[in-house]
Write a protein that holds these residues in place. Structure first.
Motif, mmCIF file in Angstrom:
data_model
loop_
_atom_site.group_PDB
_atom_site.id
_atom_site.type_symbol
_atom_site.label_atom_id
_atom_site.label_comp_id
_atom_site.label_asym_id
_atom_site.label_seq_id
_atom_site.Cartn_x
_atom_site.Cartn_y
_atom_site.Cartn_z
ATOM 1 N N TYR A 226 0.848 -1.189 0.000
ATOM 2 C CA TYR A 226 0.000 0.000 0.000
ATOM 3 C C TYR A 226 0.886 1.241 0.000
ATOM 4 C CZ TYR A 226 -3.874 -2.986 1.584
ATOM 5 O OH TYR A 226 -4.841 -3.961 1.690
ATOM 6 N N PHE B 102 0.598 5.554 0.814
ATOM 7 C CA PHE B 102 -0.222 6.531 1.518
ATOM 8 C C PHE B 102 0.395 7.918 1.387
ATOM 9 C CE2 PHE B 102 -2.552 3.298 3.924
ATOM 10 C CZ PHE B 102 -1.645 2.250 3.995
ATOM 11 N N TYR C 43 0.211 11.219 3.936
ATOM 12 C CA TYR C 43 -0.230 11.771 5.210
ATOM 13 C C TYR C 43 0.070 13.264 5.229
ATOM 14 C CZ TYR C 43 -0.938 7.246 7.551
ATOM 15 O OH TYR C 43 -1.393 6.006 7.931
ATOM 16 N N ARG D 242 -4.992 6.883 0.090
ATOM 17 C CA ARG D 242 -4.290 5.606 0.072
ATOM 18 C C ARG D 242 -4.450 4.959 -1.310
ATOM 19 N NH1 ARG D 242 -7.787 3.024 4.494
ATOM 20 N NH2 ARG D 242 -8.944 4.954 4.365
ATOM 21 N N ARG E 45 3.713 0.660 2.836
ATOM 22 C CA ARG E 45 3.552 -0.449 3.780
ATOM 23 C C ARG E 45 3.412 -1.746 3.020
ATOM 24 N NH1 ARG E 45 -1.737 -0.777 6.275
ATOM 25 N NH2 ARG E 45 -1.933 -2.707 5.126
ATOM 26 N N TYR F 186 -1.431 -7.081 7.306
ATOM 27 C CA TYR F 186 -1.779 -6.382 8.539
ATOM 28 C C TYR F 186 -0.613 -6.458 9.526
ATOM 29 C CZ TYR F 186 -4.198 -5.668 13.005
ATOM 30 O OH TYR F 186 -4.590 -5.230 14.239
ATOM 31 N N THR G 204 -6.079 -3.800 17.917
ATOM 32 C CA THR G 204 -5.145 -4.777 18.456
ATOM 33 C C THR G 204 -3.693 -4.457 18.108
ATOM 34 O OG1 THR G 204 -5.498 -6.157 16.506
ATOM 35 C CG2 THR G 204 -6.861 -6.622 18.434
ATOM 36 N N ALA G 205 -3.474 -3.707 17.057
ATOM 37 C CA ALA G 205 -2.109 -3.365 16.653
ATOM 38 C C ALA G 205 -1.744 -1.974 17.172
ATOM 39 C CB ALA G 205 -1.974 -3.403 15.137
ATOM 40 N N SER H 267 -4.137 0.442 15.065
ATOM 41 C CA SER H 267 -4.784 -0.018 13.843
ATOM 42 C C SER H 267 -5.718 -1.179 14.146
ATOM 43 C CB SER H 267 -3.711 -0.456 12.837
ATOM 44 O OG SER H 267 -4.280 -1.119 11.735
ATOM 45 N N PRO H 268 -6.894 -1.154 13.544
ATOM 46 C CA PRO H 268 -7.764 -2.330 13.635
ATOM 47 C C PRO H 268 -7.402 -3.289 12.502
ATOM 48 C CG PRO H 268 -8.883 -0.629 12.417
ATOM 49 C CD PRO H 268 -7.520 -0.071 12.761
ATOM 50 N N ARG H 269 -7.875 -4.506 12.600
ATOM 51 C CA ARG H 269 -7.732 -5.424 11.467
ATOM 52 C C ARG H 269 -8.932 -5.161 10.563
ATOM 53 N NH1 ARG H 269 -4.943 -10.195 10.488
ATOM 54 N NH2 ARG H 269 -4.240 -10.346 12.641
ATOM 55 N N ARG I 269 -9.147 -4.902 6.534
ATOM 56 C CA ARG I 269 -8.513 -4.922 5.216
ATOM 57 C C ARG I 269 -9.215 -3.974 4.245
ATOM 58 N NH1 ARG I 269 -4.033 -7.548 2.324
ATOM 59 N NH2 ARG I 269 -4.549 -7.150 0.148
ATOM 60 N N ASN J 2 -10.309 -1.160 4.688
ATOM 61 C CA ASN J 2 -9.748 0.185 4.830
ATOM 62 C C ASN J 2 -8.240 0.141 5.007
ATOM 63 O OD1 ASN J 2 -12.106 1.986 4.689
ATOM 64 N ND2 ASN J 2 -12.785 0.795 6.455
ATOM 65 N N SER J 3 -7.626 -0.862 4.401
ATOM 66 C CA SER J 3 -6.165 -1.009 4.349
ATOM 67 C C SER J 3 -5.523 -1.065 5.718
ATOM 68 C CB SER J 3 -5.525 0.115 3.513
ATOM 69 O OG SER J 3 -5.628 1.363 4.154
ATOM 70 N N ASN J 4 -6.277 -1.533 6.730
ATOM 71 C CA ASN J 4 -5.717 -1.627 8.085
ATOM 72 C C ASN J 4 -5.059 -0.308 8.481
ATOM 73 O OD1 ASN J 4 -6.422 -4.427 8.092
ATOM 74 N ND2 ASN J 4 -4.552 -4.848 6.953
ATOM 75 N N GLU J 5 -5.795 0.758 8.267
ATOM 76 C CA GLU J 5 -5.253 2.109 8.467
ATOM 77 C C GLU J 5 -4.699 2.311 9.856
ATOM 78 O OE1 GLU J 5 -8.058 5.195 7.635
ATOM 79 O OE2 GLU J 5 -6.855 6.744 8.636
ATOM 80 N N GLN J 6 -3.577 3.003 9.933
ATOM 81 C CA GLN J 6 -2.980 3.371 11.218
ATOM 82 C C GLN J 6 -3.451 4.777 11.595
ATOM 83 O OE1 GLN J 6 1.269 2.606 11.476
ATOM 84 N NE2 GLN J 6 1.065 0.731 10.292
#
Lengths: 115, 116
Positions: free
Chosen positions: A33, A35, A37, A50, A95, A99, B30-31, B95-97, B99, B101-105
């Motif tokens: 990916y 991005f 920012y 993104r 990235r 995940y 979780t991340a 970050s949530p899991r 996908r 939304n590309s596991n956005e941070q």
């Protein structure tokens, strides 16, 4: 190792005009990916846009769009109808797909908007 | 809902002292990641947590740096025997899991650390 290069330390644009920020990256991965920012003086990092590498269509979010050239490993950001609130530091980031992987950032481009 | 929060916002310390920086991620994420931004520079990765474990701590610059996460939530980054080169903004992201939304941070506002 993946690297991200932003060759423009600083850019200026007149309000209401269009500006393009450059970014190149280096990777041997196929699933990744990219991005952009935005970081205003408040330090808060805000995701602008993104792009998923497997999607050929360039991402667009309102006044922001990208030119994703996968073969050239180029990912530029175009800001149309620039506004004073767009003034900030802009970071390009990469990235690897899965995940939990870290973001790799470029050095950033300061964007100044003139009224 | 609440975003990622970090405390303190600013920290000034003397060379040789230890400091602790705190990160409260978005509930359910979780991340968790720590990054460092030196003056006028891009962000460099420090460490990644998945739950309470750290599968990637490859960015920690020296053994003076350590981090922990408890209860799958709050994380603390500790710098021992601080040096002037540790002066930077320390940013936390979660970050949530997700996908789709590309596991956005999602980033916090950072802690600016100044070592005198």
């Amino acid at each position: 190792a993946q690297t991200v290069t932003q060759s423009q330390p600083e850019m200026s644009v007149q309000e209401a005009e269009t500006v393009t920020l450059s970014c190149t990256y280096d990777t041997s991965e196929s699933d990744y990916y990219l991005f952009w920012y935005k970081q205003p003086p408040s330090r808060q990092m805000i995701l602008v846009i993104r792009q998923e590498a497997y999607k050929q269509q360039n991402a667009t979010e309102n006044r922001f769009s990208v030119n994703f050239q996968k073969a050239a490993k180029s990912f530029s950001l175009k800001i149309s109808d620039s506004q004073l609130g767009d003034a900030a530091m802009y970071f390009c980031a990469y990235r690897r797909g899965a995940y939990g992987n870290k973001l790799v950032f470029g050095a950033g481009t300061i964007l100044r908007v003139k009224s | 809902g609440a975003g990622v929060s970090q405390s303190p916002s600013n920290k000034v310390t003397e060379k040789g002292k230890d400091v602790e920086l705190r990160c409260d991620p978005i509930s359910g994420h979780t991340a968790l990641y720590w990054y460092r931004q030196s003056l006028g520079q891009g962000l460099e990765f420090l460490i990644y947590f998945q739950g309470n474990s750290a599968p990637d701590k490859s960015g920690l610059p020296s053994d003076r740096f350590s981090a922990e996460r408890t209860g799958g939530s709050v994380s603390t980054l500790t710098i021992q025997r601080t040096q002037q080169e540790d002066s930077a903004v320390y940013l936390c992201a979660s970050s949530p899991r997700d996908r789709e939304n590309s596991n956005e941070q999602f980033f916090g506002p950072g802690t600016r650390l100044t070592v005198l």
